[in-house]
Motif scaffolding. Sequence first.
Motif, PDB file in Angstrom:
ATOM      1  N   GLY A 258       0.783  -1.221   0.000  1.00  0.00           N
ATOM      2  CA  GLY A 258       0.000   0.000   0.000  1.00  0.00           C
ATOM      3  C   GLY A 258       0.816   1.272   0.000  1.00  0.00           C
ATOM      4  O   GLY A 258       0.257   2.364  -0.186  1.00  0.00           O
ATOM      5  N   ALA A 259       2.130   1.178   0.174  1.00  0.00           N
ATOM      6  CA  ALA A 259       2.968   2.387   0.251  1.00  0.00           C
ATOM      7  C   ALA A 259       4.039   2.447  -0.835  1.00  0.00           C
ATOM      8  O   ALA A 259       4.652   3.488  -1.037  1.00  0.00           O
ATOM      9  CB  ALA A 259       3.639   2.470   1.626  1.00  0.00           C
ATOM     10  N   GLY A 260       4.302   1.348  -1.523  1.00  0.00           N
ATOM     11  CA  GLY A 260       5.292   1.394  -2.597  1.00  0.00           C
ATOM     12  C   GLY A 260       6.467   0.461  -2.385  1.00  0.00           C
ATOM     13  O   GLY A 260       6.558  -0.229  -1.360  1.00  0.00           O
ATOM     14  N   SER A 261       7.349   0.443  -3.380  1.00  0.00           N
ATOM     15  CA  SER A 261       8.498  -0.465  -3.367  1.00  0.00           C
ATOM     16  C   SER A 261       9.770   0.269  -3.765  1.00  0.00           C
ATOM     17  O   SER A 261       9.718   1.323  -4.408  1.00  0.00           O
ATOM     18  CB  SER A 261       8.273  -1.640  -4.331  1.00  0.00           C
ATOM     19  N   ARG A 262      10.890  -0.321  -3.382  1.00  0.00           N
ATOM     20  CA  ARG A 262      12.201   0.224  -3.720  1.00  0.00           C
ATOM     21  C   ARG A 262      13.097  -0.942  -4.149  1.00  0.00           C
ATOM     22  O   ARG A 262      13.413  -1.819  -3.339  1.00  0.00           O
ATOM     23  CB  ARG A 262      12.801   0.931  -2.508  1.00  0.00           C
ATOM     24  N   PHE A 263      13.466  -0.956  -5.433  1.00  0.00           N
ATOM     25  CA  PHE A 263      14.400  -1.958  -5.955  1.00  0.00           C
ATOM     26  C   PHE A 263      15.766  -1.295  -6.123  1.00  0.00           C
ATOM     27  O   PHE A 263      15.873  -0.229  -6.743  1.00  0.00           O
ATOM     28  CB  PHE A 263      13.923  -2.493  -7.310  1.00  0.00           C
ATOM     29  N   THR A 264      16.792  -1.937  -5.606  1.00  0.00           N
ATOM     30  CA  THR A 264      18.145  -1.393  -5.673  1.00  0.00           C
ATOM     31  C   THR A 264      19.059  -2.374  -6.387  1.00  0.00           C
ATOM     32  O   THR A 264      19.141  -3.546  -6.000  1.00  0.00           O
ATOM     33  CB  THR A 264      18.697  -1.102  -4.260  1.00  0.00           C
ATOM     34  N   VAL A 265      19.734  -1.889  -7.421  1.00  0.00           N
ATOM     35  CA  VAL A 265      20.693  -2.695  -8.182  1.00  0.00           C
ATOM     36  C   VAL A 265      22.060  -2.035  -8.078  1.00  0.00           C
ATOM     37  O   VAL A 265      22.199  -0.825  -8.300  1.00  0.00           O
ATOM     38  CB  VAL A 265      20.281  -2.791  -9.668  1.00  0.00           C
ATOM     39  N   ARG A 266      23.069  -2.825  -7.748  1.00  0.00           N
ATOM     40  CA  ARG A 266      24.435  -2.304  -7.668  1.00  0.00           C
ATOM     41  C   ARG A 266      25.319  -3.055  -8.648  1.00  0.00           C
ATOM     42  O   ARG A 266      25.348  -4.291  -8.664  1.00  0.00           O
ATOM     43  CB  ARG A 266      24.981  -2.438  -6.247  1.00  0.00           C
ATOM     44  N   LEU A 267      26.044  -2.304  -9.480  1.00  0.00           N
ATOM     45  CA  LEU A 267      26.893  -2.890 -10.521  1.00  0.00           C
ATOM     46  C   LEU A 267      28.222  -2.142 -10.585  1.00  0.00           C
ATOM     47  O   LEU A 267      28.252  -0.914 -10.439  1.00  0.00           O
ATOM     48  CB  LEU A 267      26.221  -2.800 -11.898  1.00  0.00           C
ATOM     49  N   MET A 268      29.298  -2.880 -10.833  1.00  0.00           N
ATOM     50  CA  MET A 268      30.592  -2.258 -11.085  1.00  0.00           C
ATOM     51  C   MET A 268      30.643  -1.833 -12.552  1.00  0.00           C
ATOM     52  O   MET A 268      30.611  -2.669 -13.458  1.00  0.00           O
ATOM     53  CB  MET A 268      31.727  -3.236 -10.783  1.00  0.00           C
ATOM     54  N   LEU A 269      30.707  -0.512 -12.789  1.00  0.00           N
ATOM     55  CA  LEU A 269      30.795   0.041 -14.148  1.00  0.00           C
ATOM     56  C   LEU A 269      32.026   0.937 -14.214  1.00  0.00           C
ATOM     57  O   LEU A 269      32.002   2.080 -13.731  1.00  0.00           O
ATOM     58  CB  LEU A 269      29.529   0.833 -14.511  1.00  0.00           C
ATOM     59  N   SER A 270      33.103   0.415 -14.764  1.00  0.00           N
ATOM     60  CA  SER A 270      34.359   1.160 -14.789  1.00  0.00           C
ATOM     61  C   SER A 270      34.313   2.283 -15.824  1.00  0.00           C
ATOM     62  O   SER A 270      33.550   2.228 -16.795  1.00  0.00           O
ATOM     63  CB  SER A 270      35.530   0.230 -15.108  1.00  0.00           C
ATOM     64  N   GLN A 271      35.167   3.287 -15.626  1.00  0.00           N
ATOM     65  CA  GLN A 271      35.284   4.385 -16.583  1.00  0.00           C
ATOM     66  C   GLN A 271      36.407   4.093 -17.572  1.00  0.00           C
ATOM     67  O   GLN A 271      37.454   3.570 -17.189  1.00  0.00           O
ATOM     68  CB  GLN A 271      35.577   5.695 -15.864  1.00  0.00           C
ATOM     69  N   PRO A 272      36.227   4.431 -18.870  1.00  0.00           N
ATOM     70  CA  PRO A 272      37.330   4.269 -19.830  1.00  0.00           C
ATOM     71  C   PRO A 272      38.453   5.242 -19.521  1.00  0.00           C
ATOM     72  O   PRO A 272      38.228   6.327 -18.970  1.00  0.00           O
ATOM     73  CB  PRO A 272      36.664   4.569 -21.174  1.00  0.00           C
ATOM     74  N   LEU A 273      39.675   4.864 -19.862  1.00  0.00           N
ATOM     75  CA  LEU A 273      40.831   5.719 -19.589  1.00  0.00           C
ATOM     76  C   LEU A 273      40.793   6.997 -20.406  1.00  0.00           C
ATOM     77  O   LEU A 273      41.303   8.032 -19.983  1.00  0.00           O
ATOM     78  CB  LEU A 273      42.123   4.941 -19.882  1.00  0.00           C
ATOM     79  N   SER A 274      40.202   6.929 -21.618  1.00  0.00           N
ATOM     80  CA  SER A 274      40.073   8.111 -22.459  1.00  0.00           C
ATOM     81  C   SER A 274      38.717   8.059 -23.147  1.00  0.00           C
ATOM     82  O   SER A 274      38.167   6.974 -23.354  1.00  0.00           O
ATOM     83  CB  SER A 274      41.193   8.165 -23.504  1.00  0.00           C
ATOM     84  N   PRO A 275      38.153   9.217 -23.517  1.00  0.00           N
ATOM     85  CA  PRO A 275      36.839   9.224 -24.182  1.00  0.00           C
ATOM     86  C   PRO A 275      36.886   8.415 -25.478  1.00  0.00           C
ATOM     87  O   PRO A 275      37.867   8.482 -26.222  1.00  0.00           O
ATOM     88  CB  PRO A 275      36.588  10.712 -24.467  1.00  0.00           C
ATOM     89  N   PRO A 276      35.845   7.634 -25.744  1.00  0.00           N
ATOM     90  CA  PRO A 276      35.829   6.836 -26.979  1.00  0.00           C
ATOM     91  C   PRO A 276      35.704   7.707 -28.218  1.00  0.00           C
ATOM     92  O   PRO A 276      35.240   8.845 -28.157  1.00  0.00           O
ATOM     93  CB  PRO A 276      34.603   5.944 -26.806  1.00  0.00           C
ATOM     94  N   ILE A 277      36.117   7.156 -29.357  1.00  0.00           N
ATOM     95  CA  ILE A 277      36.006   7.862 -30.631  1.00  0.00           C
ATOM     96  C   ILE A 277      34.544   7.887 -31.042  1.00  0.00           C
ATOM     97  O   ILE A 277      33.841   6.882 -30.965  1.00  0.00           O
ATOM     98  CB  ILE A 277      36.862   7.167 -31.715  1.00  0.00           C
ATOM     99  N   GLU A 278      34.079   9.048 -31.478  1.00  0.00           N
ATOM    100  CA  GLU A 278      32.686   9.174 -31.897  1.00  0.00           C
ATOM    101  C   GLU A 278      32.434   8.312 -33.133  1.00  0.00           C
ATOM    102  O   GLU A 278      33.273   8.239 -34.025  1.00  0.00           O
ATOM    103  CB  GLU A 278      32.349  10.637 -32.230  1.00  0.00           C
ATOM    104  N   PRO A 279      31.284   7.637 -33.213  1.00  0.00           N
ATOM    105  CA  PRO A 279      30.987   6.820 -34.392  1.00  0.00           C
ATOM    106  C   PRO A 279      30.842   7.668 -35.644  1.00  0.00           C
ATOM    107  O   PRO A 279      30.464   8.839 -35.583  1.00  0.00           O
ATOM    108  CB  PRO A 279      29.659   6.133 -34.029  1.00  0.00           C
TER     109      PRO A 279
END
Length: 505
Positions: A258-279
Amino acid sequence: MAGALTSHRVDLMAGRLTDWLKGESGAHPAADALAELRAAKEAAEAANEAKTRFLASVSHEIRAPLNAIYGYAQLLERNDGKDALNAARVIRRSAEHLSHLVEGLLDISQVEGGALRLTREAIRFPEFLTQLIDMLQLQAQVKGIALVLSLSPGLPEFVHADPKRLRQVLINLLTNAIKFTDRGSVKLKVDYRNQLATFTVIDTGIGIAAEDTQRIFTPFERVGGAAAKQPGVGLGLAITQALVHIMGGDIRVESTPGAGSRFTVRLMLSQPLSPPIEPAPEPGAVTGYVGRERWVLLIDDDSAHLAMVRRLLEPLGFQVRTASDGETGHALAAQVQPDLVLCDVALAGESGWDVAAQLRRRHGAAMRIVMLSGEGPQSATIADPDGPANDTFLMKPFDFTALLDVIAAQLGLEWLRTAGTPSLAPALVSAPLPAIFASRAAAHCAEIERLVRIGHVRAIEAEIDGIAALTPEAAPLAEQMRAVLDSFDLKALEALARAVQADAA
């Protein structure tokens, strides 16, 4: 049926064992065997009931979009193509729904078989999340609830992820939240610290009873109460949990009925060392190919499929012949010596793999063969060991672009194309608007830019009408936008809307 037979056999065995035990006194090892048999019987009956519920739900999920496809196809026939664009969109959306249902079933199968593979790509993280929310805004608006995106200040521009699977997880959670929320809001809150991304989906919906918080992750399970009245087959959360675990993360749920739900997902998402080349900019549409005329043989027992692929390839300059069975296919191959064969795996009365093997024996490796199948990725593992290594497999339903890519790779073709989509907005045909109207036009254009991302054509038309109503000086701009929209060049329309906003800034 199998579950019922298993249960019946267990009953017979247990009955005989019970009769035998009646004459025995005291404890006996057979009593343990009897208990195990009873447990096996109950498990078999439970599995049979789950299968029956699942088949009933899947039948409903399949019949609804099939009815839309069938109905709109009949309307097109009766109305001689009137309102064809809207009918085509309904048919395509319905077909996509069916495709997603099948993919969900295949996902469960692949997860259970350990065959699911993840990709690792650099994605624009905030843009990825914004587009996902934009895609679901209309669904939330229909229910009269707010859909909110909350991003932490430290969110990186790029992260490494499997975009398809991450999108699947978040869409499953958000659509579930919208489905079970009738008033209030659904929020996606995203935090990022030390390469750990935390996604929290918070709703003000009906909530979940404590005893059901684990059952909701079981395939084909539908919890009771108001949730049981909602459409679905009970696969979304099971797939979501499986995907999160495969990606090395965890998922948790907190809920109050009657009050709602909270779903929590935790994932390791690393950052690239340099920005990727635009397609690179998207290439234009294929209109033909360079070089001599090529012959293609289609072998499939589905006449609609044969007609569809033929209508795609013949305007591009291919000579196409079709066969509905292996025998006819062999006769045509001997007659025309095709450069490429597109052969269905599941032919009536004969395996497509057998047909392909015989074609190779008769015509050698110069004849390229592409196997097509609707049976799922497992079909590709039944490859012909004698076939050339560069022969390939394509799963139905397939995108035309994917089929053309495969054909080009097999035949070494260079495509002739129309000019690519322009990367810049078309020049404005009108003089700059007066300052008093420029800011209002910019507001309309900001909404058009958002609507373009979700393809909401009618709402875009309404915003263009709003621009035209501002002042007579805005009429040329509105007409240009209508012309771009009529050609369904949404990228050019988006670029034009951005240009108007830049002029007003």
